[in-house]
Design an enzyme around this catalytic site. Structure first.
Site, mmCIF file in Angstrom:
data_model
loop_
_atom_site.group_PDB
_atom_site.id
_atom_site.type_symbol
_atom_site.label_atom_id
_atom_site.label_comp_id
_atom_site.label_asym_id
_atom_site.label_seq_id
_atom_site.Cartn_x
_atom_site.Cartn_y
_atom_site.Cartn_z
ATOM 1 N N CYS A 86 1.136 -0.761 -0.006
ATOM 2 C CA CYS A 86 -0.054 -0.064 0.077
ATOM 3 C C CYS A 86 0.811 1.459 -0.047
ATOM 4 O O CYS A 86 1.303 1.283 -0.766
ATOM 5 C CB CYS A 86 -1.104 -0.215 1.360
ATOM 6 S SG CYS A 86 -2.634 0.981 1.311
ATOM 7 N N HIS A 203 -3.805 -5.965 1.371
ATOM 8 C CA HIS A 203 -3.042 -6.225 1.823
ATOM 9 C C HIS A 203 -2.815 -7.273 2.490
ATOM 10 O O HIS A 203 -3.984 -7.931 3.089
ATOM 11 C CB HIS A 203 -3.979 -4.972 3.102
ATOM 12 C CG HIS A 203 -3.307 -3.719 3.345
ATOM 13 N ND1 HIS A 203 -2.442 -3.243 4.169
ATOM 14 C CD2 HIS A 203 -3.964 -2.196 2.667
ATOM 15 C CE1 HIS A 203 -2.061 -1.927 3.727
ATOM 16 N NE2 HIS A 203 -3.555 -1.612 3.332
ATOM 17 N N GLU A 205 -0.931 -9.232 4.604
ATOM 18 C CA GLU A 205 -0.852 -9.520 5.742
ATOM 19 C C GLU A 205 -2.205 -9.129 6.767
ATOM 20 O O GLU A 205 -1.754 -10.197 8.265
ATOM 21 C CB GLU A 205 0.410 -8.414 6.652
ATOM 22 C CG GLU A 205 -0.580 -7.232 6.685
ATOM 23 C CD GLU A 205 -0.584 -6.112 5.641
ATOM 24 O OE1 GLU A 205 -1.299 -4.691 5.482
ATOM 25 O OE2 GLU A 205 -0.422 -6.360 3.917
#
Length: 232
Positions: A86, A203, A205
């Site tokens: 990002c 994302h 994660e």
């Protein structure tokens, strides 16, 4: 695997990234403030998401001039692995470590929802636990995720297999409706020439544990651990 996360003023996704890295490595990554001028011995450096310096000027433009950046450039030149997610992707492009730029979303709206990504190659340290053509879900949260580059660079990225992920339908098909920010060729992430630097907007994660709602992003981190552990 020794990992570190760079924190800039306005970064807000470092804890998410630390959770993901600790999940797969068993050890907490170091957090490096942007005013550091040297890096510890590392296998992986991560530039996480957020709004570095409040996204003034352009997203990532001020962070790309931070005191830590010469050390990051040196780490990259030495063949270090870098992951930018990002705002981290935006910083990598502003710093010249990846080509292109991230423009305002085509809708001119901030997007905060899940998307689907297709894995374009599965022979890199970042994707070795996926399969080529596999589609996985990933959250996204950005206002400037519209990947843009000139025709010549775009052709080079495609020809050299440097497109990491594309926005697609759940069935893996590219379509305007599945390209949430208007990125050229539905590009969601790209590699450096040596495939050791990856920048992507969504994302992974945020999906590394069933308690988060799924584990679609975990293979990226599992693959990194495996690949970097095998390094001499």
């Amino acid at each position: 695997m020794k990992a570190a996360i760079v924190v800039f003023p306005g970064t807000n996704r470092e804890r998410d990234m630390a959770i993901a890295l600790e999940k797969v490595t068993g050890r907490r990554p170091a957090l490096l403030w942007h005013k550091e001028t040297t890096l510890p011995a590392l296998d992986l450096l991560v530039l996480p998401g957020g709004f570095s310096h409040g996204d003034y000027l352009r997203c990532g433009a001020m962070a790309a001039q931070s005191p830590i950046m010469p050390a990051i450039h040196a780490f990259a030149a030495a063949g270090g692995h870098i992951l930018g997610v990002c705002n981290g992707f935006q910083i990598l492009t502003e710093a010249g470590l990846l080509p292109g730029a991230l423009l305002r979303n085509a809708t001119l709206r901030f997007l905060s929802n899940d998307c689907h990504l297709r894995v374009e190659r599965a022979d890199t340290a970042f994707t070795r636990h996926y399969q080529r053509g596999q589609v996985f879900r990933a959250p996204m949260a950005h206002g400037d995720g519209n990947y843009f580059t000139d025709d010549e660079t775009l052709a080079r990225l495609e020809g050299e297999g440097r497109v990491a992920f594309r926005y697609t339908t759940p069935a893996g098909e590219t379509a305007p409706s599945a390209n949430p920010n208007g990125s050229r060729n539905a590009i969601a992430g790209i590699y450096s020439e040596n495939q050791r630097i990856l920048g992507l907007m969504p994302h992974p994660e945020d999906l590394v544990d069933d308690l988060m709602g799924g584990t679609d992003g975990k293979p990226l981190f599992d693959g990194l651990v495996e690949a970097l552990a095998a390094q001499p």
